[in-house]
Design a protein around this motif. Structure first.
Motif, PDB file in Angstrom:
ATOM      1  N   LEU A 262      40.195  51.472  50.537  1.00  0.00           N
ATOM      2  CA  LEU A 262      41.218  52.504  50.684  1.00  0.00           C
ATOM      3  C   LEU A 262      41.296  52.981  52.130  1.00  0.00           C
ATOM      4  CD1 LEU A 262      43.263  54.331  49.237  1.00  0.00           C
ATOM      5  CD2 LEU A 262      41.405  55.944  48.814  1.00  0.00           C
ATOM      6  N   ILE A 263      40.144  53.143  52.746  1.00  0.00           N
ATOM      7  CA  ILE A 263      40.139  53.580  54.159  1.00  0.00           C
ATOM      8  C   ILE A 263      40.782  52.526  55.040  1.00  0.00           C
ATOM      9  CG2 ILE A 263      38.623  54.062  56.105  1.00  0.00           C
ATOM     10  CD1 ILE A 263      36.706  55.410  54.129  1.00  0.00           C
ATOM     11  N   LEU A 264      40.438  51.250  54.797  1.00  0.00           N
ATOM     12  CA  LEU A 264      41.041  50.185  55.602  1.00  0.00           C
ATOM     13  C   LEU A 264      42.547  50.122  55.383  1.00  0.00           C
ATOM     14  CD1 LEU A 264      38.394  47.339  55.102  1.00  0.00           C
ATOM     15  CD2 LEU A 264      38.735  48.784  57.122  1.00  0.00           C
ATOM     16  N   LEU A 265      42.981  50.264  54.111  1.00  0.00           N
ATOM     17  CA  LEU A 265      44.412  50.242  53.818  1.00  0.00           C
ATOM     18  C   LEU A 265      45.113  51.428  54.469  1.00  0.00           C
ATOM     19  CD1 LEU A 265      46.789  48.997  52.285  1.00  0.00           C
ATOM     20  CD2 LEU A 265      46.138  50.364  50.295  1.00  0.00           C
ATOM     21  N   SER A 266      44.517  52.622  54.332  1.00  0.00           N
ATOM     22  CA  SER A 266      45.126  53.806  54.937  1.00  0.00           C
ATOM     23  C   SER A 266      45.193  53.664  56.448  1.00  0.00           C
ATOM     24  CB  SER A 266      44.323  55.054  54.552  1.00  0.00           C
ATOM     25  OG  SER A 266      44.295  55.227  53.146  1.00  0.00           O
ATOM     26  N   GLY A 267      44.116  53.128  57.032  1.00  0.00           N
ATOM     27  CA  GLY A 267      44.122  52.926  58.480  1.00  0.00           C
ATOM     28  C   GLY A 267      45.199  51.961  58.908  1.00  0.00           C
TER      29      GLY A 267
ATOM     30  N   ARG B 284      54.838  61.833  56.782  1.00  0.00           N
ATOM     31  CA  ARG B 284      53.792  62.630  56.126  1.00  0.00           C
ATOM     32  C   ARG B 284      53.884  62.551  54.601  1.00  0.00           C
ATOM     33  NH1 ARG B 284      54.683  66.793  60.306  1.00  0.00           N
ATOM     34  NH2 ARG B 284      53.018  66.556  61.844  1.00  0.00           N
ATOM     35  N   PRO B 285      55.058  62.621  54.007  1.00  0.00           N
ATOM     36  CA  PRO B 285      55.102  62.467  52.534  1.00  0.00           C
ATOM     37  C   PRO B 285      54.539  61.129  52.067  1.00  0.00           C
ATOM     38  CG  PRO B 285      57.155  63.399  53.348  1.00  0.00           C
ATOM     39  CD  PRO B 285      56.403  62.966  54.558  1.00  0.00           C
ATOM     40  N   LEU B 286      54.841  60.060  52.871  1.00  0.00           N
ATOM     41  CA  LEU B 286      54.308  58.751  52.497  1.00  0.00           C
ATOM     42  C   LEU B 286      52.775  58.748  52.583  1.00  0.00           C
ATOM     43  CD1 LEU B 286      54.630  55.770  51.783  1.00  0.00           C
ATOM     44  CD2 LEU B 286      54.978  55.291  54.228  1.00  0.00           C
ATOM     45  N   LEU B 287      52.267  59.327  53.696  1.00  0.00           N
ATOM     46  CA  LEU B 287      50.805  59.385  53.847  1.00  0.00           C
ATOM     47  C   LEU B 287      50.178  60.246  52.754  1.00  0.00           C
ATOM     48  CD1 LEU B 287      50.517  59.728  57.733  1.00  0.00           C
ATOM     49  CD2 LEU B 287      50.087  57.701  56.343  1.00  0.00           C
ATOM     50  N   ALA B 288      50.842  61.372  52.447  1.00  0.00           N
ATOM     51  CA  ALA B 288      50.318  62.240  51.387  1.00  0.00           C
ATOM     52  C   ALA B 288      50.324  61.509  50.048  1.00  0.00           C
ATOM     53  CB  ALA B 288      51.136  63.524  51.310  1.00  0.00           C
ATOM     54  N   THR B 289      51.406  60.747  49.811  1.00  0.00           N
ATOM     55  CA  THR B 289      51.482  59.988  48.558  1.00  0.00           C
ATOM     56  C   THR B 289      50.364  58.949  48.487  1.00  0.00           C
ATOM     57  OG1 THR B 289      53.885  60.290  48.515  1.00  0.00           O
ATOM     58  CG2 THR B 289      52.953  58.516  47.156  1.00  0.00           C
ATOM     59  N   ILE B 290      50.142  58.272  49.638  1.00  0.00           N
ATOM     60  CA  ILE B 290      49.055  57.283  49.668  1.00  0.00           C
ATOM     61  C   ILE B 290      47.717  57.966  49.419  1.00  0.00           C
ATOM     62  CG2 ILE B 290      47.801  55.689  51.165  1.00  0.00           C
ATOM     63  CD1 ILE B 290      50.459  55.005  52.496  1.00  0.00           C
ATOM     64  N   GLY B 291      47.515  59.143  50.041  1.00  0.00           N
ATOM     65  CA  GLY B 291      46.265  59.880  49.838  1.00  0.00           C
ATOM     66  C   GLY B 291      46.066  60.281  48.387  1.00  0.00           C
ATOM     67  N   VAL B 292      47.152  60.786  47.757  1.00  0.00           N
ATOM     68  CA  VAL B 292      47.045  61.208  46.355  1.00  0.00           C
ATOM     69  C   VAL B 292      46.763  60.003  45.468  1.00  0.00           C
ATOM     70  CG1 VAL B 292      48.316  62.169  44.410  1.00  0.00           C
ATOM     71  CG2 VAL B 292      48.476  63.253  46.659  1.00  0.00           C
ATOM     72  N   ILE B 293      47.513  58.914  45.724  1.00  0.00           N
ATOM     73  CA  ILE B 293      47.290  57.708  44.914  1.00  0.00           C
ATOM     74  C   ILE B 293      45.876  57.175  45.125  1.00  0.00           C
ATOM     75  CG2 ILE B 293      48.004  55.309  44.609  1.00  0.00           C
ATOM     76  CD1 ILE B 293      50.853  56.179  45.278  1.00  0.00           C
ATOM     77  N   GLY B 294      45.409  57.194  46.414  1.00  0.00           N
ATOM     78  CA  GLY B 294      44.048  56.740  46.695  1.00  0.00           C
ATOM     79  C   GLY B 294      43.012  57.606  46.013  1.00  0.00           C
ATOM     80  N   GLY B 295      43.211  58.943  46.056  1.00  0.00           N
ATOM     81  CA  GLY B 295      42.266  59.847  45.389  1.00  0.00           C
ATOM     82  C   GLY B 295      42.224  59.615  43.895  1.00  0.00           C
ATOM     83  N   LEU B 296      43.449  59.506  43.294  1.00  0.00           N
ATOM     84  CA  LEU B 296      43.492  59.230  41.854  1.00  0.00           C
ATOM     85  C   LEU B 296      42.857  57.879  41.542  1.00  0.00           C
ATOM     86  CD1 LEU B 296      47.095  60.507  40.985  1.00  0.00           C
ATOM     87  CD2 LEU B 296      44.910  61.624  40.456  1.00  0.00           C
ATOM     88  N   GLY B 297      43.125  56.889  42.429  1.00  0.00           N
ATOM     89  CA  GLY B 297      42.520  55.573  42.218  1.00  0.00           C
ATOM     90  C   GLY B 297      41.009  55.624  42.309  1.00  0.00           C
TER      91      GLY B 297
END
Length: 779
Positions: A32-37, A280-293
């Motif tokens: 997730l960190i690599l994908l987010s990065g 930012r909404p996209l990053l927030a969405t990725i963060g939420v999806i990553g957290g839920l994942g």
């Protein structure tokens, strides 16, 4: 290193399900960190490219707007500067007309600033008072350029100025039109951009660049450095810079300036946070999806790990129970690896139980006869109640029987006797203690009752045993011991009682502790004998020998004594046999030989030439190394050395023993045959031993004066020894009558308490010094 430390800590987690959960969650987190990065890098690159493109495009638009504005101002200035009436008014210095004309045109064209500068530097216009401070700068700039235009800071406000010369026909002045570069004009420029840019005109005043407002020192320094660097290297390339405390994308566009001593530049900025705002909404969405994942991965991993580790935990618990000897069975569903592992474990547990059963049976039973063994007997005794006795029943002549019928049939004999004993005493415990010994634990009130019971049992047990078609007679001896202590000790005492019964030629004997003594304590003496020699606790005593022919003491026998610090003076017959059994006799004899040589020298220095005899064990007659030592030490003696041996010592290995004796003789040591007549004396060995002395045992002389038979035997022994060239010494003489009789028989030397007891070297020296060598009391 940090990753290695994390893995090391993970390996220390005790629960497998926790390790699996952490591992899976950690791997997902890394992904997730690599994908987010990667997403953030892509978004950041796209945003930067977009902003920089817009900055470059806005700079191009500003160039076009600047050129259009400059052309508009130039056309307006040229229209007025070429007007005949205006030139005449300028030439006639009609300031009112000039001012009116300039203001009228400024108003019609919507220009911010309009005025006329004369060739003499005079400024004419509605705002001449504001322009007077800049008159010299204006004149210099107007004279320096052919088509003067550029930015100039007037009363702190930047203006875009364009000048058109007034010719009449010579140059008499300039018409100057200007557009204010204020917020309104810059806002119109910002509205033309696709993104919401921030723009400002920077004007260099002295060493600092000003954007129309005061800035903090750190921000001012950053602005100066950035604009100077941008203008000196690549003014057209957008950069990232921290201005006014905000990280921004910036671009500097140099502007034409009327004042050569100063400079102007267009500064376009766009905050980085504003560039990233759409994403930012996209990053927030990725963060939420990553957290839920991550939560789902943790829950799923935990559930999967529990499913995997539950049967493993069951196997672990079962293995622990199996190690404690409990019967276990593991139930695992499925045909996967864990299910097969559970089946293998159950099979292993079954095989282990079967092996334990066989091992337990072998541990508690005799493999030849199937009877219980000694361990089983000891365990069975602990379960019996009431006063108990243990009996050891030994089969007599068992070695002879086994040699006649073979091992297998001999084992059947023991088995048959054991089964008979079990049938005769069903309430007792029967076991095979050794090859020919059976054990029985039974109840009896006292030793008398136990003996009576064993007598009745022997009457039935000693019937012939039929094995292999042959009838084998059975004779038994019994040793008894009461169960006063632990079972193992009672069994041991019963077997000792069996040995005592055989020694006394009795059928039944109860263990006699007094007769047995304390062998363990006596055996422990051997561990301290060598230390006792080093510490001086072992001494050499000397018993005088009286020479009947020379009427004096000219020889002594060295007898070893041990002064134990706890047990006092120990008898030689207590520790000498054990020293022979343990091999310590060599060290003890070596010490006696060395000490005898030293003491003999001391006696010689005191004026007494004494022959010294020491006893040599038969075990040393087979030790060539002892003979080597004798050959070294014997020449050091200042007198005659004598070794006293028994003729039976030669029997075990006669060839080697006689060779060693010959080496003793060659070294100058005489041989004395000791204890003659106490055992099975052999004239053959007496003939072969090259001795010089024969010692008659005290058992033959103790009744010498009362037994004519003993006297005849002694007389014959003396004559035999003399005929073989041997001197004769009689030992154990305590009575004067025996002394006189031996003297009459021709005995050479007398030894015994009548002459003197064994004594220390000091006492012996006093004995010799007091002239007791002449035995006056014997006559």
């Amino acid at each position: 290193m940090r990753e290695i430390a994390i893995l090391r800590r993970l390996s220390q987690v005790r629960h497998l399900r926790t390790r699996l959960t952490v591992l899976y969650a950690g791997l997902f987190g890394v992904i997730l960190i690599l994908l987010s990065g990667s997403v953030f890098t892509a978004i950041s690159g796209a945003a930067q490219r977009q902003v920089r493109g817009e900055l470059s495009a806005s700079a191009t638009v500003f160039d076009q707007v600047w050129a259009l504005k400059s052309e508009q101002l130039r056309q307006g200035a040229q229209l007025l500067s070429r007007d005949f009436g205006f030139r005449e008014a300028v030439a006639t210095h009609d300031s009112a007309t000039v001012t009116s004309a300039v203001e009228n045109l400024r108003a019609r064209l919507g220009i911010d600033l309009a005025f006329m500068v004369g060739a003499d530097g005079a400024v004419i216009g509605a705002q001449s008072d504001r322009l007077d401070p800049h008159a010299d700068t204006l004149v210099n700039a107007l004279y320096a350029a052919e088509a003067p235009h550029g930015v100039m800071l007037i009363a702190g406000v930047p203006y875009q100025l364009v000048a058109s010369p007034i010719m009449a026909p010579d140059l008499i002045g300039w018409v100057v039109f200007g557009a204010r570069l204020d917020g309104a004009q810059l806002n119109s420029l910002e509205k033309l951009a696709a993104i919401r840019l921030d723009s400002a005109v920077a004007h260099k005043i002295g060493a600092d660049w000003s954007i129309g407002r005061s800035l903090p020192p750190r921000t001012q320094a950053a602005l100066n450095a950035y604009i100077a660097d941008a203008l000196s290297q690549d003014a057209g390339a957008p950069r990232t810079v921290n201005l006014r405390g905000v990280e921004s994308f910036a671009m500097v566009k140099p502007l034409q300036s009327l004042d050569s001593a100063s400079g102007s530049a267009l500064l376009l900025t766009y905050p980085v946070s504003r560039a990233y705002a759409p994403y930012r909404p996209l990053l927030a969405t990725i963060g939420v999806i990553g957290g839920l994942g991550l939560v789902l991965v943790v829950l799923g991993s935990w559930s999967l790990a529990r499913g995997v580790t539950r049967p493993i935990t069951a196997l672990d618990q079962a293995a622990r129970r199996l190690s404690r000897g409990e019967e276990v069975h593991v139930t695992a569903e499925g045909q996967d690896e864990i299910g097969r592992l559970a089946e293998s474990f159950n099979q292993m547990a079954t095989e282990i139980r079967e092996r334990e059963r066989r091992i337990t049976h072998l541990a508690l039973h005799d493999p030849e006869t199937g009877l219980s063994n000694r361990l089983a007997l000891e365990q069975a005794v602990e379960g019996l109640q009431g006063p108990l006795f243990v009996a050891a029943l030994g089969v007599e002549r068992f070695a002879h029987v086994r040699g006649a019928i073979g091992y297998a049939l001999a084992a059947q004999v023991i088995q048959e006797v054991g089964e008979r004993l079990t049938g005769l005493q069903p309430k007792g415990a029967v076991a095979r203690l050794s090859t020919a010994v059976l054990g029985l634990a039974f109840q009896a009130e006292d030793a008398d009752e136990a003996e009576r019971l064993m007598e009745r049992l022997l009457a039935d047990l000693e019937h012939p045993v039929h094995v292999g078609g042959e009838a084998i007679d059975v004779a038994l001896s019994v040793g008894l011991s009461p169960m006063e202590t632990e079972s193992g000790l009672a069994v041991e005492r019963a077997t000792i009682g069996l040995d005592q019964a055989r020694a006394a030629r009795r059928k039944i004997a109860v263990f006699d502790a007094e007769a047995y003594g304390d062998p363990a304590s006596n055996l422990s003496l051997m561990s301290g004998m060598l230390r006792a020699i080093e510490d001086g606790h072992v001494e050499l005593f000397y018993q005088p020998k009286f020479d009947l022919r020379r009427r004096g003491v000219h020889a002594v026998e060295g007898l070893v004594r041990w002064r134990h610090p706890v047990r006092g003076m120990l008898r030689p017959d207590l520790f000498i046999p054990m020293a022979e059994e343990t091999g310590h006799i060599r060290a003890l004899t070596d010490w006696c030989l060395r000490q005898a040589i030293v003491d003999q020298k001391l006696m010689a220095e005191a004026g007494h030439e004494i022959e010294v005899a020491i006893n040599v064990s038969g075990r040393l007659l087979g030790d060539p190394e002892f003979a080597d030592l004798v050959e070294i030490l014997a020449p050091q003696a200042c007198g005659k050395l004598i070794f006293e041996i028994t003729e039976t010592a030669v029997i075990e290995n006669p060839d080697l023993a006689l060779t060693i004796l010959d080496r003793f003789k060659a070294a100058g040591v005489d041989i004395s045959i000791d204890d003659f007549g106490s055992g099975l004396s052999s004239l053959a060995y007496l003939k072969q031993i090259r001795g010089h002395e024969l010692k008659i045992d005290r058992s033959l002389v103790v009744d010498l004066t009362q037994s004519q038979r003993d006297a005849l035997i002694v007389r014959s022994t003396i004559d035999l020894a003399h005929s073989l060239g041997l001197k004769v010494t009689a030992e154990g003489i305590e009575e004067p009558d025996a002394f006189q009789l031996l003297a009459a028989m021709g005995c050479d030397q007398i030894q015994g308490y009548l002459i003197g007891k064994p004594q220390t070297l000091t006492d012996l020296m006093d004995f010799l010094r007091d002239d007791r060598g002449e035995l006056k009391r014997v006559g």
